[in-house]
Structure formats: structure tokens, C-alpha cells
Design a protein around this motif. Structure first.
Motif, short mmCIF file in Angstrom:
data_model
loop_
_atom_site.label_atom_id
_atom_site.label_comp_id
_atom_site.label_asym_id
_atom_site.label_seq_id
_atom_site.Cartn_x
_atom_site.Cartn_y
_atom_site.Cartn_z
N LYS A 39 0.84 -1.20 0.00
CA LYS A 39 0.00 0.00 0.00
C LYS A 39 0.88 1.26 0.00
O LYS A 39 0.60 2.21 -0.72
N SER A 40 1.98 1.23 0.78
CA SER A 40 2.86 2.40 0.83
C SER A 40 3.72 2.52 -0.42
O SER A 40 4.19 3.61 -0.75
N MET A 41 3.96 1.40 -1.12
CA MET A 41 4.79 1.41 -2.33
C MET A 41 3.96 1.37 -3.60
O MET A 41 4.52 1.23 -4.70
N GLN A 42 2.67 1.51 -3.50
CA GLN A 42 1.78 1.35 -4.65
C GLN A 42 2.16 2.28 -5.80
O GLN A 42 2.18 1.85 -6.96
N ALA A 43 2.48 3.51 -5.52
CA ALA A 43 2.84 4.46 -6.58
C ALA A 43 4.12 4.02 -7.30
O ALA A 43 4.19 4.09 -8.54
N GLU A 44 5.10 3.56 -6.55
CA GLU A 44 6.36 3.13 -7.16
C GLU A 44 6.17 1.88 -8.02
O GLU A 44 6.75 1.76 -9.10
N ILE A 45 5.35 0.95 -7.54
CA ILE A 45 5.10 -0.28 -8.30
C ILE A 45 4.33 0.06 -9.58
O ILE A 45 4.66 -0.44 -10.66
N SER A 46 3.33 0.91 -9.47
CA SER A 46 2.57 1.32 -10.66
C SER A 46 3.47 2.04 -11.65
O SER A 46 3.35 1.85 -12.87
N SER A 47 4.39 2.87 -11.14
CA SER A 47 5.32 3.58 -12.00
C SER A 47 6.22 2.60 -12.74
O SER A 47 6.48 2.76 -13.95
N ALA A 48 6.70 1.58 -12.05
CA ALA A 48 7.55 0.57 -12.68
C ALA A 48 6.76 -0.18 -13.76
O ALA A 48 7.31 -0.48 -14.83
N GLN A 49 5.47 -0.45 -13.50
CA GLN A 49 4.66 -1.12 -14.51
C GLN A 49 4.47 -0.23 -15.74
O GLN A 49 4.49 -0.71 -16.87
N ARG A 50 4.28 1.06 -15.52
CA ARG A 50 4.13 1.99 -16.66
C ARG A 50 5.43 2.07 -17.46
O ARG A 50 5.40 2.35 -18.65
N LYS A 51 6.55 1.83 -16.81
CA LYS A 51 7.85 1.83 -17.50
C LYS A 51 8.05 0.54 -18.30
O LYS A 51 9.04 0.41 -19.01
N GLY A 52 7.14 -0.41 -18.16
CA GLY A 52 7.20 -1.63 -18.95
C GLY A 52 7.61 -2.87 -18.18
O GLY A 52 7.75 -3.94 -18.76
N TYR A 53 7.83 -2.76 -16.89
CA TYR A 53 8.23 -3.92 -16.10
C TYR A 53 7.01 -4.76 -15.73
O TYR A 53 5.96 -4.23 -15.39
N SER A 72 1.92 -13.51 -7.66
CA SER A 72 0.49 -13.53 -7.35
C SER A 72 0.20 -12.80 -6.04
O SER A 72 -0.82 -12.13 -5.91
N THR A 73 1.13 -12.90 -5.08
CA THR A 73 0.97 -12.16 -3.82
C THR A 73 1.03 -10.67 -4.09
O THR A 73 0.22 -9.89 -3.57
N LEU A 74 1.96 -10.26 -4.92
CA LEU A 74 2.10 -8.85 -5.28
C LEU A 74 0.85 -8.37 -6.01
O LEU A 74 0.31 -7.29 -5.71
N ARG A 75 0.36 -9.16 -6.95
CA ARG A 75 -0.84 -8.80 -7.71
C ARG A 75 -2.03 -8.63 -6.78
O ARG A 75 -2.77 -7.64 -6.86
N TYR A 76 -2.22 -9.58 -5.86
CA TYR A 76 -3.34 -9.53 -4.93
C TYR A 76 -3.22 -8.30 -4.02
O TYR A 76 -4.19 -7.58 -3.80
N ALA A 77 -2.02 -8.06 -3.49
CA ALA A 77 -1.82 -6.92 -2.60
C ALA A 77 -2.07 -5.60 -3.33
O ALA A 77 -2.63 -4.67 -2.76
N MET A 78 -1.66 -5.52 -4.58
CA MET A 78 -1.92 -4.31 -5.38
C MET A 78 -3.41 -4.11 -5.60
O MET A 78 -3.91 -2.99 -5.50
N GLN A 79 -4.13 -5.20 -5.88
CA GLN A 79 -5.57 -5.09 -6.08
C GLN A 79 -6.25 -4.61 -4.81
O GLN A 79 -7.13 -3.75 -4.84
N ARG A 80 -5.85 -5.17 -3.67
CA ARG A 80 -6.43 -4.77 -2.37
C ARG A 80 -6.13 -3.31 -2.07
O ARG A 80 -6.98 -2.56 -1.63
#
Length: 153
Positions: A39-53, A72-80
Motif C-alpha cells: 500500500k505504501s509502495m503502490q505508486a512506485e510499483i505502478s510507475s515501474a509497470q508503466r515503464k514496462g516492467y 500472485s501475492t504482489l498482484r493480490y496486494a496491489m488489487q487490495r
């Protein structure tokens, strides 16, 4: 049968004093669960995904820092985290109002009484009443009689 444990007030007081006397733990030693960390890193993870990762590549980057979780844990935590963020935004934008709630209750009552009246007027199987108000025998849509169990009261 389980035994109920009880302790003296002196024991509870001593335990309370011991906990109160504990020194502050350094911030880098605090344990954080995956959901809160994501939850605290959500912006950074989304940014990395936008960069193509991909999530798998992000998980590999996390593992290099000792955070070993599955994609799958990361995906679920991001969805939550996304869902909780949306819920917070909706809660902050809604203004509580009592008028719609009372209106909804009134409409529900009207619909219920209308449904009961309609059900009481319907007939099935050669004019037999499906349901009569005050009757203890009710027929459902499949024409099975439903009677209350009054024998074991």
C-alpha cells in the motif's frame, strides 16, 4: 472442558509496567506485513509497470533487497490496495444524508405490501389460491406446499 485462566491484578499491573517500560524500537526493525508495505509502495510499483516492467520482474527486484514474495501475492496486494484507496476516496467524497435512506425504506415497504397483495390474488392449479393472507399454508412457484413446523415448538 477448557479451563478458564485467571490472573491476579498484581500480575496484570506488573505486566503493564513492563510493557510501558520497553524502549522504542528503531524504525528499521519494525515488522511490516505485505499488504501495508505494498500500500505504501503502490505508486512506485505502478510507475515501474508503466515503464514496462512486469510483476515478475518487479518481484525479482524486491527479492534482491530480501523481500521474497510471489508475483500472485504482489498482484493480490496491489488489487487490495487499489480497492482500499478507491473506497477511501468514495467515503471522503460522499456526504451523509438521511433523506435517501428514509425514502428507500418507504419504497421498500410499498413494494413489499404490493408483492404480498399480488401474491394473495394469484391463483394456480385450477383456481387454488397460491397464498392467502393469514393462511399457514403457502405454495411456492413450483407449487410445493410450505407449512410451518409447529410440532416441536
Amino acid at each position: 472442558m477448557p479451563v478458564v485462566k485467571s490472573f491476579t491484578q498484581a500480575q496484570w499491573d506488573a505486566a503493564s509496567r513492563r510493557l510501558d517500560a520497553l524502549p522504542e524500537k528503531p524504525a528499521h526493525e519494525h515488522r511490516v506485513n505485505v499488504r501495508d508495505a505494498i500500500k505504501s509502495m503502490q505508486a512506485e510499483i505502478s510507475s515501474a509497470q508503466r515503464k514496462g516492467y512486469t510483476l515478475e520482474e518487479i518481484v525479482q527486484q524486491l527479492a534482491e533487497d530480501g523481500v521474497e514474495i510471489s508475483a500472485s501475492t504482489l498482484r493480490y496486494a496491489m488489487q487490495r490496495a487499489t480497492k482500499e484507496t478507491r473506497t477511501k476516496q468514495v467515503d471522503m467524497n460522499t456526504v451523509p444524508s438521511t433523506a435517501p435512506a428514509t425514502r428507500a425504506k418507504k419504497e421498500r415497504k410499498e413494494r413489499t405490501s404490493h408483492a404480498v397483495n399480488t401474491l394473495a390474488r394469484k391463483t394456480q392449479d385450477g383456481g387454488k389460491a397460491v397464498s392467502q393472507q393469514g393462511s399457514m399454508v403457502i405454495r411456492d412457484a413450483f407449487s410445493f406446499e410450505i407449512t410451518p413446523d409447529v410440532e416441536n415448538l
